[in-house]
Every structure is written in C-alpha cells, then in structure tokens.
Design a protein around this motif. Structure first.
Motif, PDB file in Angstrom:
ATOM      1  N   ALA A   1       4.183   8.875   6.374  1.00 38.56           N
ATOM      2  CA  ALA A   1       4.028   8.799   4.837  1.00 38.56           C
ATOM      3  C   ALA A   1       2.711   9.377   4.683  1.00 38.56           C
ATOM      4  O   ALA A   1       2.466   9.941   3.475  1.00 38.56           O
ATOM      5  N   ILE A   2       1.662   9.361   5.523  1.00 40.30           N
ATOM      6  CA  ILE A   2       0.336   9.999   5.042  1.00 40.30           C
ATOM      7  C   ILE A   2       0.357  11.467   5.386  1.00 40.30           C
ATOM      8  O   ILE A   2       0.601  11.697   6.650  1.00 40.30           O
TER       9      ILE A   2
ATOM     10  N   ILE B   1      -3.651   9.574   0.810  1.00 43.88           N
ATOM     11  CA  ILE B   1      -4.963   9.512   1.619  1.00 43.88           C
ATOM     12  C   ILE B   1      -4.986  11.374   1.827  1.00 43.88           C
ATOM     13  O   ILE B   1      -3.797  11.908   2.331  1.00 43.88           O
ATOM     14  N   SER B   2      -6.052  11.871   1.889  1.00 35.40           N
ATOM     15  CA  SER B   2      -6.384  13.030   2.060  1.00 35.40           C
ATOM     16  C   SER B   2      -6.997  13.468   3.523  1.00 35.40           C
ATOM     17  O   SER B   2      -7.276  14.537   3.844  1.00 35.40           O
TER      18      SER B   2
ATOM     19  N   ASP C   1       4.563  -5.778  12.686  1.00 28.37           N
ATOM     20  CA  ASP C   1       5.835  -5.279  12.800  1.00 28.37           C
ATOM     21  C   ASP C   1       5.648  -3.742  13.150  1.00 28.37           C
ATOM     22  O   ASP C   1       5.002  -2.833  12.685  1.00 28.37           O
ATOM     23  N   PRO C   2       6.227  -3.303  14.358  1.00 29.29           N
ATOM     24  CA  PRO C   2       6.040  -1.980  14.752  1.00 29.29           C
ATOM     25  C   PRO C   2       6.298  -0.850  13.935  1.00 29.29           C
ATOM     26  O   PRO C   2       5.920   0.286  14.108  1.00 29.29           O
ATOM     27  N   ALA C   3       7.278  -1.092  13.059  1.00 23.41           N
ATOM     28  CA  ALA C   3       7.735  -0.189  12.301  1.00 23.41           C
ATOM     29  C   ALA C   3       6.679   0.373  11.203  1.00 23.41           C
ATOM     30  O   ALA C   3       6.880   1.442  10.641  1.00 23.41           O
ATOM     31  N   HIS C   4       5.925  -0.348  10.950  1.00 20.26           N
ATOM     32  CA  HIS C   4       4.720  -0.329   9.919  1.00 20.26           C
ATOM     33  C   HIS C   4       3.938   0.818  10.168  1.00 20.26           C
ATOM     34  O   HIS C   4       3.682   1.744   9.431  1.00 20.26           O
ATOM     35  N   SER C   5       3.364   0.753  11.622  1.00 17.93           N
ATOM     36  CA  SER C   5       2.592   2.166  11.842  1.00 17.93           C
ATOM     37  C   SER C   5       3.385   3.262  11.952  1.00 17.93           C
ATOM     38  O   SER C   5       2.698   4.480  11.396  1.00 17.93           O
ATOM     39  N   GLU C   6       4.407   3.430  12.153  1.00 18.84           N
ATOM     40  CA  GLU C   6       5.373   4.685  11.996  1.00 18.84           C
ATOM     41  C   GLU C   6       5.599   5.068  10.816  1.00 18.84           C
ATOM     42  O   GLU C   6       5.452   6.282  10.292  1.00 18.84           O
ATOM     43  N   HIS C   7       5.910   4.142   9.815  1.00 19.52           N
ATOM     44  CA  HIS C   7       6.087   4.411   8.618  1.00 19.52           C
ATOM     45  C   HIS C   7       4.654   5.112   7.685  1.00 19.52           C
ATOM     46  O   HIS C   7       4.757   5.979   7.231  1.00 19.52           O
ATOM     47  N   ALA C   8       3.641   4.412   8.344  1.00 23.61           N
ATOM     48  CA  ALA C   8       2.143   4.981   7.634  1.00 23.61           C
ATOM     49  C   ALA C   8       2.088   6.383   8.117  1.00 23.61           C
ATOM     50  O   ALA C   8       1.718   7.126   7.350  1.00 23.61           O
TER      51      ALA C   8
ATOM     52  N   VAL D   1       0.873  -1.267   0.163  1.00 29.20           N
ATOM     53  CA  VAL D   1       0.030  -0.056   0.007  1.00 29.20           C
ATOM     54  C   VAL D   1       0.840   1.224   0.114  1.00 29.20           C
ATOM     55  O   VAL D   1       0.305   2.304   0.296  1.00 29.20           O
ATOM     56  N   GLU D   2       2.244   1.012  -0.281  1.00 21.51           N
ATOM     57  CA  GLU D   2       3.072   2.128  -0.168  1.00 21.51           C
ATOM     58  C   GLU D   2       2.721   3.332  -0.956  1.00 21.51           C
ATOM     59  O   GLU D   2       2.529   4.681  -0.573  1.00 21.51           O
ATOM     60  N   ALA D   3       2.126   3.036  -2.303  1.00 25.42           N
ATOM     61  CA  ALA D   3       1.794   4.369  -3.156  1.00 25.42           C
ATOM     62  C   ALA D   3       0.632   4.973  -2.817  1.00 25.42           C
ATOM     63  O   ALA D   3       0.306   6.204  -2.729  1.00 25.42           O
TER      64      ALA D   3
END
Length: 124
Positions: A89-90, A63-64, A79-86, A56-58
């Motif tokens: 990125a949003i 997301i607006s 994986d804890p890093a996924h929420s941080e990354h999301a 779902v990277e792109a």
C-alpha cells in the motif's frame, strides 16, 4: 513531502504464522496477559489493544518517504499479512522478509542494519 526515510520494523511475514496476539478475543487476551505475568513487558496489553483497533489504511497511501518494511517470517505477535499489505500500500515501499520472530532486529541484526543502511544511503 517528507525527505527523511521511514523504517517500519513491525516484524511480520507472508502468511506463515498460525497465531497472532492481535486476533485474540478480549477475554482470551486477558487470560494470556494473566498467564504471562512478569514475562509480558509493561504496556504490552495496551499495545495489543491498540494494534487491534487502530486503522491506518488511509494513512499508508500518504507516506511519501522511502520506506522499508522489515518482516520476520516467524513472528507470532503481529499478523504476518499486515507487513505485506503495508509494503504493497505504501508507494514505492520495499518489503524485506527474514527468518525470525518479533525480536527480529535482535535475531537478525546484520541483515536488518544492512537494509536500513542501504535505505539511508539511497535517500541521503
């Protein structure tokens, strides 16, 4: 442009977890599913496989809606890093990290409800 609020309760943390189901090799995942048996919710294996393969990277950049990413610091499923990354990125997303695991909405009901209520109040 979306005007409703987006809430991601994908419970994760900030690198404090040492194990994530989504990182298991296929044969080990099958072993975990066999061993947990009735303790594993129906469809859990399919959910794990999806989490391992979906990209779902792109989509994150598109997301607006105002977005709150709620993250459990002791989550061993995601994986804890996924929420941080999301949250990074949003555009404009807020990351809320709380003590707790994958059942964070049940473990920290008050803070979770307060954060969601605050988000809705700011976007109404």
């Amino acid at each position: 442009m979306t005007t409703t609020a987006s809430v991601n309760c994908a419970a994760a943390g900030s690198g404090r977890s040492t194990w994530a189901a989504t990182s298991l090799p296929e044969d080990l995942l099958d072993d975990v599913v066999r061993r947990t048996g009735s303790h594993l919710a129906p469809g859990a294996r399919a959910q794990i496989v999806l989490a391992r393969t979906i990209d779902v990277e792109a989509d994150l950049l598109t997301i607006s809606a105002p977005t709150l990413v709620i993250s459990g610091l002791a989550d061993n499923f995601v994986d804890p890093a996924h929420s941080e990354h999301a949250a990074e990125a949003i555009p404009g997303a807020v990351l809320l990290e709380l003590d707790g695991g994958h059942g964070l909405p049940h473990e920290q009901t008050g803070p979770v409800v307060a954060a969601i209520t605050d988000l809705i109040g700011r976007t109404a």
